[in-house]
Design an enzyme around this catalytic site. Sequence first.
Site, mmCIF file in Angstrom:
data_model
loop_
_atom_site.group_PDB
_atom_site.id
_atom_site.type_symbol
_atom_site.label_atom_id
_atom_site.label_comp_id
_atom_site.label_asym_id
_atom_site.label_seq_id
_atom_site.Cartn_x
_atom_site.Cartn_y
_atom_site.Cartn_z
ATOM 1 N N SER A 225 0.803 -1.228 0.000
ATOM 2 C CA SER A 225 0.000 0.000 0.000
ATOM 3 C C SER A 225 0.831 1.270 0.000
ATOM 4 O O SER A 225 0.309 2.338 -0.295
ATOM 5 C CB SER A 225 -0.914 0.024 1.224
ATOM 6 O OG SER A 225 -0.146 -0.047 2.408
ATOM 7 N N ASP B 97 -4.344 7.933 7.612
ATOM 8 C CA ASP B 97 -5.495 7.105 7.989
ATOM 9 C C ASP B 97 -5.177 6.131 9.114
ATOM 10 O O ASP B 97 -5.911 5.172 9.319
ATOM 11 C CB ASP B 97 -6.020 6.340 6.766
ATOM 12 C CG ASP B 97 -4.972 5.381 6.195
ATOM 13 O OD1 ASP B 97 -3.863 5.307 6.742
ATOM 14 O OD2 ASP B 97 -5.279 4.709 5.188
ATOM 15 N N HIS C 285 -1.056 4.770 6.898
ATOM 16 C CA HIS C 285 -0.408 5.401 5.740
ATOM 17 C C HIS C 285 -0.203 6.884 6.001
ATOM 18 O O HIS C 285 -0.897 7.454 6.846
ATOM 19 C CB HIS C 285 -1.276 5.186 4.494
ATOM 20 C CG HIS C 285 -1.625 3.745 4.287
ATOM 21 N ND1 HIS C 285 -2.895 3.241 4.516
ATOM 22 C CD2 HIS C 285 -0.855 2.702 3.918
ATOM 23 C CE1 HIS C 285 -2.893 1.934 4.275
ATOM 24 N NE2 HIS C 285 -1.670 1.582 3.926
#
Length: 366
Positions: A36, A338, A341
Amino acid sequence: MKFMKIAVFILLCCLSSKSVLSSPGRYNAIFNFGNSLSDTGNFLLTGALALPGVKNLPYGETFFHHATGRCSDGRLIIDFIAEAFGLPYLPPYLAVAKGPPIRTGVNFAVVGATALDPSFFSAQEIALWTNDSLSVQLGWFQNMKSSLCTTKRECEEYFKKSLFLVGEIGGNDYIFPFLSGRTVEQLRPLVPQIVGAITRATSMLIEEGAVDLLVPGQFPVGCSALFLTLFQSPNVSAYDPTTGCLKAYNALFQYHDNYLQQELQKLREEYPHARIMYADYYGASVPIYRTPKEYGFYGGALRACCGGGGPYNLNNSARCGDPGSTVCKDPSAFVDWDGIHLTESAYHLIAKGLLYGGFTSPPLLL
Ligand SMILES: *[C@@H]1O[C@H](CO)[C@@H](O)[C@H](O)[C@H]1NC(C)=O
Ligand SMILES: *[C@@H]1O[C@H](CO)[C@@H](O)[C@H](O)[C@H]1NC(C)=O
Ligand SMILES: *[C@@H]1O[C@H](CO)[C@@H](O)[C@H](O)[C@H]1NC(C)=O
Protein backbone atom coordinates in the site's frame (compact mmCIF):
# COMPACT_ATOMS: atom_id res chain seq x y z
CA MET A 1 27.81 44.53 -6.92
CA LYS A 2 24.89 44.14 -9.26
CA PHE A 3 26.64 41.21 -10.91
CA MET A 4 27.19 39.58 -7.51
CA LYS A 5 23.50 39.92 -6.70
CA ILE A 6 22.52 38.34 -9.99
CA ALA A 7 25.04 35.55 -9.48
CA VAL A 8 23.71 34.87 -5.99
CA PHE A 9 20.16 34.94 -7.30
CA ILE A 10 20.97 32.46 -10.05
CA LEU A 11 22.71 30.19 -7.55
CA LEU A 12 19.81 30.25 -5.10
CA CYS A 13 17.14 29.95 -7.74
CA CYS A 14 18.73 27.06 -9.50
CA LEU A 15 19.98 25.10 -6.54
CA SER A 16 16.49 25.00 -5.13
CA SER A 17 14.73 24.42 -8.43
CA LYS A 18 13.65 21.00 -9.55
CA SER A 19 14.98 21.48 -13.08
CA VAL A 20 18.58 21.11 -11.99
CA LEU A 21 18.14 18.50 -9.31
CA SER A 22 15.74 16.25 -11.15
CA SER A 23 16.97 13.96 -13.85
CA PRO A 24 14.61 13.72 -16.81
CA GLY A 25 15.80 11.25 -19.40
CA ARG A 26 17.96 9.25 -17.03
CA TYR A 27 15.49 6.33 -17.07
CA ASN A 28 13.07 5.24 -19.77
CA ALA A 29 10.89 3.28 -17.35
CA ILE A 30 10.20 2.50 -13.69
CA PHE A 31 8.99 -0.90 -12.49
CA ASN A 32 7.66 -1.03 -8.95
CA PHE A 33 6.90 -3.92 -6.61
CA GLY A 34 5.36 -3.44 -3.18
CA ASN A 35 2.30 -2.85 -1.02
CA SER A 36 0.00 0.00 0.00
CA LEU A 37 2.92 2.41 0.29
CA SER A 38 3.20 2.37 -3.50
CA ASP A 39 0.05 0.74 -4.96
CA THR A 40 -1.47 3.11 -7.54
CA GLY A 41 -4.61 1.05 -8.18
CA ASN A 42 -4.08 -2.72 -8.36
CA PHE A 43 -5.88 -3.47 -5.08
CA LEU A 44 -8.80 -1.25 -6.14
CA LEU A 45 -9.07 -3.27 -9.36
CA THR A 46 -9.24 -6.50 -7.36
CA GLY A 47 -12.23 -5.13 -5.43
CA ALA A 48 -10.53 -3.66 -2.32
CA LEU A 49 -12.65 -5.89 -0.09
CA ALA A 50 -10.41 -5.60 2.96
CA LEU A 51 -10.19 -1.81 2.78
CA PRO A 52 -13.36 -0.57 1.05
CA GLY A 53 -12.75 2.99 2.27
CA VAL A 54 -10.00 3.35 -0.34
CA LYS A 55 -12.60 3.27 -3.15
CA ASN A 56 -13.95 6.70 -2.25
CA LEU A 57 -13.06 10.18 -1.10
CA PRO A 58 -11.46 11.40 1.14
CA TYR A 59 -8.82 9.05 -0.33
CA GLY A 60 -7.34 11.04 -3.19
CA GLU A 61 -8.94 14.35 -2.18
CA THR A 62 -5.81 16.51 -2.24
CA PHE A 63 -4.19 15.93 -5.62
CA PHE A 64 -6.24 13.65 -7.85
CA HIS A 65 -9.59 14.85 -6.43
CA HIS A 66 -10.99 11.33 -6.69
CA ALA A 67 -10.06 7.93 -5.29
CA THR A 68 -7.34 6.25 -7.38
CA GLY A 69 -6.59 3.31 -5.11
CA ARG A 70 -3.65 5.12 -3.51
CA CYS A 71 -3.71 4.84 0.28
CA SER A 72 -3.31 8.55 0.93
CA ASP A 73 -4.94 11.92 0.31
CA GLY A 74 -2.68 12.41 -2.72
CA ARG A 75 0.60 11.35 -4.27
CA LEU A 76 2.89 8.63 -2.91
CA ILE A 77 6.69 8.42 -2.80
CA ILE A 78 6.64 6.50 -6.12
CA ASP A 79 4.74 9.39 -7.76
CA PHE A 80 7.36 11.91 -6.61
CA ILE A 81 10.14 9.63 -7.87
CA ALA A 82 8.40 9.36 -11.28
CA GLU A 83 8.08 13.17 -11.36
CA ALA A 84 11.79 13.60 -10.56
CA PHE A 85 12.75 11.46 -13.56
CA GLY A 86 10.25 13.13 -15.88
CA LEU A 87 8.18 9.94 -16.24
CA PRO A 88 4.38 9.54 -16.07
CA TYR A 89 2.75 8.23 -12.89
CA LEU A 90 2.97 4.44 -12.99
CA PRO A 91 -0.25 2.75 -14.13
CA PRO A 92 -1.33 -0.29 -12.11
CA TYR A 93 -0.45 -3.54 -13.90
CA LEU A 94 -4.02 -4.86 -13.68
CA ALA A 95 -5.31 -1.85 -15.63
CA VAL A 96 -2.86 -2.23 -18.52
CA ALA A 97 -2.01 -5.95 -18.66
CA LYS A 98 -4.33 -6.65 -21.58
CA GLY A 99 -3.70 -3.44 -23.51
CA PRO A 100 -0.84 -2.27 -25.71
CA PRO A 101 2.62 -2.33 -24.08
CA ILE A 102 3.45 0.55 -21.74
CA ARG A 103 7.08 1.44 -22.27
CA THR A 104 7.49 3.98 -19.44
CA GLY A 105 6.94 1.63 -16.55
CA VAL A 106 4.28 -0.30 -14.69
CA ASN A 107 3.33 -0.71 -11.05
CA PHE A 108 2.89 -4.24 -9.64
CA ALA A 109 2.36 -3.19 -6.00
CA VAL A 110 -0.80 -4.33 -4.20
CA VAL A 111 -2.22 -3.07 -0.90
CA GLY A 112 -1.58 -5.65 1.82
CA ALA A 113 1.05 -7.59 -0.15
CA THR A 114 3.66 -9.59 1.75
CA ALA A 115 7.23 -10.53 0.86
CA LEU A 116 6.62 -14.14 1.96
CA ASP A 117 4.02 -16.30 0.23
CA PRO A 118 0.48 -16.30 1.69
CA SER A 119 0.75 -20.02 2.54
CA PHE A 120 3.31 -19.10 5.23
CA PHE A 121 0.66 -17.01 6.99
CA SER A 122 -2.37 -19.22 6.37
CA ALA A 123 -0.48 -22.14 7.97
CA GLN A 124 -0.42 -20.05 11.17
CA GLU A 125 -3.98 -18.77 10.78
CA ILE A 126 -2.79 -15.22 10.21
CA ALA A 127 -5.30 -13.34 8.04
CA LEU A 128 -4.04 -11.35 5.03
CA TRP A 129 -5.73 -8.76 2.82
CA THR A 130 -4.44 -10.08 -0.50
CA ASN A 131 -2.75 -13.12 -2.03
CA ASP A 132 -0.85 -10.95 -4.53
CA SER A 133 2.46 -11.34 -2.70
CA LEU A 134 5.88 -10.43 -4.02
CA SER A 135 6.25 -13.67 -6.00
CA VAL A 136 2.87 -13.09 -7.71
CA GLN A 137 4.03 -9.58 -8.63
CA LEU A 138 7.29 -10.95 -10.06
CA GLY A 139 5.21 -13.39 -12.13
CA TRP A 140 3.20 -10.44 -13.51
CA PHE A 141 6.47 -8.77 -14.48
CA GLN A 142 7.60 -11.89 -16.31
CA ASN A 143 4.25 -12.12 -18.15
CA MET A 144 4.60 -8.55 -19.30
CA LYS A 145 8.24 -8.80 -20.28
CA SER A 146 7.63 -10.37 -23.69
CA SER A 147 5.53 -7.36 -24.70
CA LEU A 148 8.46 -5.02 -23.95
CA CYS A 149 11.40 -6.83 -25.50
CA THR A 150 12.08 -10.16 -27.18
CA THR A 151 15.74 -11.02 -27.59
CA LYS A 152 18.06 -11.17 -24.58
CA ARG A 153 20.09 -8.31 -26.03
CA GLU A 154 17.00 -6.15 -26.59
CA CYS A 155 15.82 -6.78 -23.01
CA GLU A 156 19.24 -5.94 -21.60
CA GLU A 157 19.33 -2.65 -23.53
CA TYR A 158 15.83 -1.72 -22.33
CA PHE A 159 16.16 -2.75 -18.67
CA LYS A 160 19.60 -1.12 -18.41
CA LYS A 161 17.75 2.18 -18.72
CA SER A 162 14.98 1.25 -16.26
CA LEU A 163 14.71 1.81 -12.52
CA PHE A 164 13.42 -1.10 -10.43
CA LEU A 165 11.89 -0.47 -7.01
CA VAL A 166 11.84 -3.58 -4.86
CA GLY A 167 9.53 -2.36 -2.10
CA GLU A 168 8.93 -1.15 0.37
CA ILE A 169 7.84 -4.74 0.89
CA GLY A 170 8.01 -6.88 4.03
CA GLY A 171 6.29 -4.47 6.43
CA ASN A 172 3.04 -6.42 6.15
CA ASP A 173 4.90 -9.64 7.00
CA TYR A 174 5.21 -8.14 10.50
CA ILE A 175 2.04 -6.02 10.64
CA PHE A 176 -0.48 -8.83 9.94
CA PRO A 177 1.08 -11.18 12.53
CA PHE A 178 1.04 -8.30 15.06
CA LEU A 179 -2.66 -7.76 14.30
CA SER A 180 -3.16 -11.50 14.92
CA GLY A 181 -1.58 -11.25 18.36
CA ARG A 182 2.08 -12.15 17.73
CA THR A 183 4.73 -10.38 19.79
CA VAL A 184 7.99 -8.66 18.86
CA GLU A 185 9.91 -11.56 20.41
CA GLN A 186 7.99 -14.05 18.27
CA LEU A 187 8.61 -12.12 15.06
CA ARG A 188 12.30 -11.26 15.46
CA PRO A 189 13.41 -14.75 14.29
CA LEU A 190 11.45 -14.19 11.02
CA VAL A 191 13.63 -11.26 9.95
CA PRO A 192 16.18 -13.34 7.97
CA GLN A 193 13.37 -15.13 6.12
CA ILE A 194 11.52 -11.93 5.21
CA VAL A 195 14.72 -10.15 4.14
CA GLY A 196 15.64 -13.30 2.18
CA ALA A 197 12.44 -12.99 0.12
CA ILE A 198 13.34 -9.37 -0.69
CA THR A 199 16.93 -10.10 -1.68
CA ARG A 200 15.84 -13.13 -3.78
CA ALA A 201 13.45 -10.88 -5.70
CA THR A 202 16.27 -8.38 -6.17
CA SER A 203 18.66 -10.99 -7.60
CA MET A 204 15.91 -12.44 -9.81
CA LEU A 205 15.36 -8.99 -11.34
CA ILE A 206 19.12 -8.58 -11.88
CA GLU A 207 19.14 -11.95 -13.65
CA GLU A 208 16.30 -10.60 -15.83
CA GLY A 209 18.44 -7.61 -16.81
CA ALA A 210 17.81 -4.98 -14.11
CA VAL A 211 20.87 -2.85 -13.39
CA ASP A 212 19.57 0.05 -11.28
CA LEU A 213 17.54 -1.13 -8.29
CA LEU A 214 16.24 0.76 -5.28
CA VAL A 215 15.44 -1.40 -2.23
CA PRO A 216 13.71 0.47 0.61
CA GLY A 217 13.77 -0.43 4.28
CA GLN A 218 10.89 -0.08 6.74
CA PHE A 219 9.01 2.87 8.15
CA PRO A 220 8.88 3.31 11.94
CA VAL A 221 5.47 1.63 12.15
CA GLY A 222 5.63 1.99 15.95
CA CYS A 223 4.77 5.65 15.24
CA SER A 224 1.50 4.83 13.43
CA ALA A 225 -1.83 5.72 15.02
CA LEU A 226 -2.84 2.07 14.45
CA PHE A 227 0.01 0.64 16.54
CA LEU A 228 -0.14 3.44 19.13
CA THR A 229 -3.83 2.64 19.64
CA LEU A 230 -3.83 -1.17 19.47
CA PHE A 231 -0.57 -1.70 21.36
CA GLN A 232 -0.74 1.16 23.84
CA SER A 233 1.12 0.60 27.09
CA PRO A 234 0.61 1.96 30.61
CA ASN A 235 4.40 1.83 30.95
CA VAL A 236 5.95 5.18 29.95
CA SER A 237 9.24 3.48 29.18
CA ALA A 238 7.55 1.68 26.27
CA TYR A 239 7.59 5.05 24.45
CA ASP A 240 10.50 6.91 22.89
CA PRO A 241 10.52 10.25 24.74
CA THR A 242 11.81 12.12 21.64
CA THR A 243 8.92 10.99 19.40
CA GLY A 244 6.17 9.35 21.46
CA CYS A 245 6.51 6.21 19.30
CA LEU A 246 6.50 2.61 20.55
CA LYS A 247 10.15 1.64 21.02
CA ALA A 248 9.98 -2.17 20.82
CA TYR A 249 8.12 -2.20 17.48
CA ASN A 250 10.46 0.36 15.96
CA ALA A 251 13.48 -1.59 17.19
CA LEU A 252 12.24 -4.61 15.22
CA PHE A 253 11.88 -2.53 12.04
CA GLN A 254 15.40 -1.14 12.56
CA TYR A 255 16.73 -4.67 13.02
CA HIS A 256 15.05 -5.59 9.70
CA ASP A 257 16.72 -2.56 8.06
CA ASN A 258 20.18 -3.47 9.37
CA TYR A 259 19.76 -7.06 8.25
CA LEU A 260 18.56 -5.95 4.80
CA GLN A 261 21.54 -3.64 4.36
CA GLN A 262 23.97 -6.46 5.20
CA GLU A 263 22.31 -8.74 2.67
CA LEU A 264 22.29 -6.02 0.01
CA GLN A 265 26.04 -5.61 0.52
CA LYS A 266 26.45 -9.31 -0.30
CA LEU A 267 24.37 -8.84 -3.47
CA ARG A 268 26.57 -5.91 -4.53
CA GLU A 269 29.59 -8.21 -4.30
CA GLU A 270 27.79 -10.94 -6.23
CA TYR A 271 26.61 -8.54 -8.97
CA PRO A 272 29.27 -5.81 -9.25
CA HIS A 273 27.74 -4.46 -12.48
CA ALA A 274 24.40 -3.69 -10.75
CA ARG A 275 23.69 -0.47 -8.88
CA ILE A 276 21.82 -1.65 -5.77
CA MET A 277 20.60 1.34 -3.78
CA TYR A 278 19.22 1.18 -0.25
CA ALA A 279 16.47 3.70 0.58
CA ASP A 280 16.41 4.62 4.26
CA TYR A 281 12.70 5.30 4.81
CA TYR A 282 13.21 5.09 8.58
CA GLY A 283 16.03 7.65 8.66
CA ALA A 284 14.19 9.98 6.29
CA SER A 285 11.07 10.01 8.48
CA VAL A 286 12.52 10.12 12.02
CA PRO A 287 13.32 13.87 11.93
CA ILE A 288 9.65 14.50 11.06
CA TYR A 289 8.50 12.47 14.08
CA ARG A 290 10.96 14.32 16.34
CA THR A 291 9.98 17.88 15.36
CA PRO A 292 6.83 17.76 13.21
CA LYS A 293 6.00 21.45 13.66
CA GLU A 294 9.39 22.43 12.24
CA TYR A 295 8.21 20.85 8.96
CA GLY A 296 4.76 22.47 9.04
CA PHE A 297 2.91 19.51 10.54
CA TYR A 298 0.94 21.56 13.06
CA GLY A 299 -1.43 18.65 13.73
CA GLY A 300 1.55 16.71 15.12
CA ALA A 301 2.97 13.49 13.75
CA LEU A 302 1.05 10.81 15.65
CA ARG A 303 -2.62 11.70 15.30
CA ALA A 304 -4.28 10.52 12.07
CA CYS A 305 -5.93 13.12 9.85
CA CYS A 306 -8.74 10.75 8.90
CA GLY A 307 -10.32 8.36 11.39
CA GLY A 308 -13.03 7.50 13.87
CA GLY A 309 -11.88 9.21 17.07
CA GLY A 310 -9.81 8.29 20.10
CA PRO A 311 -6.50 9.77 21.30
CA TYR A 312 -4.80 9.10 17.93
CA ASN A 313 -8.00 9.40 15.87
CA LEU A 314 -7.90 5.67 15.17
CA ASN A 315 -10.93 3.47 15.72
CA ASN A 316 -10.98 0.07 14.06
CA SER A 317 -14.80 0.10 13.95
CA ALA A 318 -14.79 3.40 12.02
CA ARG A 319 -11.77 3.49 9.74
CA CYS A 320 -11.02 6.40 7.39
CA GLY A 321 -13.88 6.65 4.90
CA ASP A 322 -16.28 4.52 6.99
CA PRO A 323 -19.46 6.01 8.48
CA GLY A 324 -18.50 7.60 11.81
CA SER A 325 -15.08 8.75 10.64
CA THR A 326 -14.08 12.33 10.00
CA VAL A 327 -11.29 13.90 7.98
CA CYS A 328 -9.14 16.86 9.07
CA LYS A 329 -9.50 20.17 7.24
CA ASP A 330 -5.86 20.41 6.20
CA PRO A 331 -4.12 17.06 5.54
CA SER A 332 -0.86 18.92 4.84
CA ALA A 333 -0.69 19.72 8.56
CA PHE A 334 -0.68 15.98 9.40
CA VAL A 335 1.91 13.22 8.94
CA ASP A 336 -0.46 10.29 9.50
CA TRP A 337 -3.28 10.05 6.97
CA ASP A 338 -5.49 7.11 7.99
CA GLY A 339 -3.70 5.50 10.91
CA ILE A 340 -1.09 3.50 8.99
CA HIS A 341 -0.41 5.40 5.74
CA LEU A 342 1.03 8.90 5.49
CA THR A 343 -0.31 12.09 3.93
CA GLU A 344 0.88 13.37 0.57
CA SER A 345 2.86 16.13 2.26
CA ALA A 346 4.69 13.64 4.51
CA TYR A 347 5.42 11.41 1.49
CA HIS A 348 6.63 14.46 -0.44
CA LEU A 349 9.08 15.41 2.30
CA ILE A 350 10.35 11.83 2.57
CA ALA A 351 10.70 11.57 -1.23
CA LYS A 352 12.80 14.76 -1.17
CA GLY A 353 14.95 13.17 1.53
CA LEU A 354 15.47 10.13 -0.70
CA LEU A 355 16.14 12.14 -3.85
CA TYR A 356 18.13 15.09 -2.52
CA GLY A 357 18.73 14.52 1.20
CA GLY A 358 21.20 11.66 1.24
CA PHE A 359 18.74 8.96 2.37
CA THR A 360 19.56 6.59 -0.49
CA SER A 361 22.95 4.98 -0.72
CA PRO A 362 24.44 5.01 -3.24
CA PRO A 363 22.45 8.14 -4.21
CA LEU A 364 19.39 7.81 -6.48
CA LEU A 365 20.22 11.06 -8.24
CA LEU A 366 23.80 11.27 -9.52
C1 LIG B 1 -6.08 -16.40 -0.63
O1 LIG B 1 -6.10 -17.73 -1.08
C2 LIG B 1 -6.71 -18.64 -0.17
C3 LIG B 1 -6.50 -20.06 -0.69
O2 LIG B 1 -6.86 -20.14 -2.04
C4 LIG B 1 -8.18 -18.27 0.01
O3 LIG B 1 -8.81 -19.13 0.93
C5 LIG B 1 -8.24 -16.83 0.53
O4 LIG B 1 -9.59 -16.40 0.62
C6 LIG B 1 -7.48 -15.87 -0.37
N1 LIG B 1 -7.39 -14.57 0.30
C7 LIG B 1 -7.69 -13.42 -0.30
C8 LIG B 1 -7.58 -12.19 0.52
O5 LIG B 1 -8.04 -13.35 -1.46
C1 LIG C 1 8.41 -1.01 31.64
O1 LIG C 1 9.15 -1.25 30.44
C2 LIG C 1 10.54 -1.42 30.65
C3 LIG C 1 11.23 -1.50 29.29
O2 LIG C 1 10.36 -1.60 28.22
C4 LIG C 1 10.76 -2.66 31.50
O3 LIG C 1 12.14 -2.82 31.73
C5 LIG C 1 10.01 -2.51 32.82
O4 LIG C 1 10.12 -3.71 33.55
C6 LIG C 1 8.54 -2.19 32.58
N1 LIG C 1 7.88 -1.90 33.85
C7 LIG C 1 6.70 -2.42 34.17
C8 LIG C 1 6.13 -1.99 35.49
O5 LIG C 1 6.09 -3.19 33.43
C1 LIG D 1 -15.55 3.89 17.40
O1 LIG D 1 -16.51 3.83 16.37
C2 LIG D 1 -17.74 3.25 16.76
C3 LIG D 1 -18.61 3.14 15.50
O2 LIG D 1 -18.76 4.39 14.88
C4 LIG D 1 -18.37 4.09 17.86
O3 LIG D 1 -19.56 3.46 18.29
C5 LIG D 1 -17.39 4.22 19.04
O4 LIG D 1 -17.91 5.08 20.00
C6 LIG D 1 -16.06 4.75 18.54
N1 LIG D 1 -15.07 4.76 19.64
C7 LIG D 1 -14.35 5.83 19.96
C8 LIG D 1 -13.34 5.65 21.05
O5 LIG D 1 -14.46 6.92 19.42
